[in-house]
Design a protein around this motif. Sequence first.
Motif, PDB file in Angstrom:
ATOM      1  N   SER A  40       0.856  -1.184   0.000  1.00 53.55           N
ATOM      2  CA  SER A  40       0.000   0.000   0.000  1.00 53.55           C
ATOM      3  C   SER A  40       0.895   1.238   0.000  1.00 53.55           C
ATOM      4  O   SER A  40       2.110   1.133   0.152  1.00 53.55           O
ATOM      5  CB  SER A  40      -0.921   0.010   1.229  1.00 53.55           C
ATOM      6  OG  SER A  40      -0.143   0.048   2.414  1.00 53.55           O
ATOM      7  N   ASP A  49      -8.464   5.715  -4.829  1.00 55.51           N
ATOM      8  CA  ASP A  49      -7.543   5.944  -3.715  1.00 55.51           C
ATOM      9  C   ASP A  49      -8.233   6.466  -2.455  1.00 55.51           C
ATOM     10  O   ASP A  49      -7.558   6.808  -1.475  1.00 55.51           O
ATOM     11  CB  ASP A  49      -6.457   6.955  -4.133  1.00 55.51           C
ATOM     12  CG  ASP A  49      -5.632   6.470  -5.303  1.00 55.51           C
ATOM     13  OD1 ASP A  49      -5.422   5.255  -5.410  1.00 55.51           O
ATOM     14  OD2 ASP A  49      -5.205   7.312  -6.120  1.00 55.51           O
ATOM     15  N   ILE A  64       1.378   5.555   1.189  1.00 56.93           N
ATOM     16  CA  ILE A  64       0.960   6.733   1.940  1.00 56.93           C
ATOM     17  C   ILE A  64       1.483   7.935   1.161  1.00 56.93           C
ATOM     18  O   ILE A  64       2.643   7.958   0.747  1.00 56.93           O
ATOM     19  CB  ILE A  64       1.554   6.751   3.358  1.00 56.93           C
ATOM     20  CG1 ILE A  64       1.258   5.447   4.088  1.00 56.93           C
ATOM     21  CG2 ILE A  64       1.015   7.936   4.150  1.00 56.93           C
ATOM     22  CD1 ILE A  64       1.908   5.369   5.456  1.00 56.93           C
ATOM     23  N   ASP A  81      -9.726   5.162  -0.014  1.00 58.24           N
ATOM     24  CA  ASP A  81      -9.514   4.427   1.225  1.00 58.24           C
ATOM     25  C   ASP A  81      -8.035   4.350   1.610  1.00 58.24           C
ATOM     26  O   ASP A  81      -7.682   3.729   2.612  1.00 58.24           O
ATOM     27  CB  ASP A  81     -10.086   3.008   1.105  1.00 58.24           C
ATOM     28  CG  ASP A  81     -11.603   3.017   0.936  1.00 58.24           C
ATOM     29  OD1 ASP A  81     -12.252   3.891   1.526  1.00 58.24           O
ATOM     30  OD2 ASP A  81     -12.124   2.142   0.213  1.00 58.24           O
ATOM     31  N   SER A  82      -7.169   4.954   0.822  1.00 61.58           N
ATOM     32  CA  SER A  82      -5.735   4.944   1.112  1.00 61.58           C
ATOM     33  C   SER A  82      -5.401   6.028   2.132  1.00 61.58           C
ATOM     34  O   SER A  82      -6.089   7.058   2.207  1.00 61.58           O
ATOM     35  CB  SER A  82      -4.923   5.183  -0.167  1.00 61.58           C
ATOM     36  OG  SER A  82      -5.173   4.179  -1.120  1.00 61.58           O
TER      37      SER A  82
END
Length: 349
Positions: free
Chosen positions: A16, A31, A18, A33-34
């Motif tokens: 994943s 994106d 950030i 839910d990132s």
Amino acid sequence: MKIVDTLNSFSNMFCSFITWNRDGRPINSKDKDSPIYNKKAGYGKLMKKLVSLIGYYRFLKCYNQKKMPEILIASHWDMLLLAILMKKNGQLLIYENLDIPTHENLWVLGILRNIEKWALKKADAIVFASRFFADLYPDFDKPQFVLENKPLSVSSICELKYGGLKKPFTVSFIGAVRYGDILVNLMEAIRGDNEIQLYIHGEGADLNRLMTFSMGSSNIHFTGRYEVDQLPKLYMTSDIVWAAYPNKDFNVKYAISNKYHESIQYCVPCIYAEHTRLGDFVKEHNLGYVVNPYSVEDIRECIDYIKNTPEQLYRTRECLKRYIDKEKTWKEQFLPFYQYLISMMKKES
């Protein structure tokens, strides 16, 4: 993102990302839910970014403590600094060297490079985004990999049919609209020459400035944002693509442009900046052209030469088509990196 997507294509990997939404752009549904840090800090505003980095570091640290991933990949040297501060025992830290620290002041540049050198002592491996970066890190004695931003598919899609040039002769810029001073030189070089049409495909910080500068010029056109699946059409409707960046910039001297790989993919030559490693390389292998990006006259002479020698342009396209077999594909260059990650994860387990 290409590293993330590629790692996730393997069944034994989950990756994943950030990121920091510095310009407040809308988050797409893919994106949403990132973990994304939403705080504005405009580009080019160094002090505001440094202050905002404190908040971003706290955001990163909190997420790292919560998830404790086995591997951290820090993209860019400033993110490497944050990563070494939050790294926990047992975590593997990889530096993704997308760009070299750069600054117009040589004294400041020396400081930035020394900071990066110190931070690299904490990294377990390095990934270079340019084959030319490796020469700048002779003291790094840990695993090194080259992952250039190549198309996922590297098979040539062009058909070479010699039939002269497009009419009118078409020059295109395709990408993020930045380095406005250089693009102004390009526009000035072709302004008023109706045998040449210039298309600016893309958007960016310098777009409005360039649109204002081009007012009254009937041979300069702006098409705005494009999608990746439009790249083949944009290249194949161009005689030549502009890929010359300011060669006074330390990073530009060693970076390898995405346009180089796209140029090979679509067999459309690019114009690059002289006195850069990439410019020297394409000139040696007849894969493109080089100019002084600060000289309007040199740019004009280069474009006129290409326009007036269609047989030479065709030979350059032939060289591009043949050269594709000498370049590793994205998957071929990625495999050693993937194998390294697997071997390190087995050691930790």
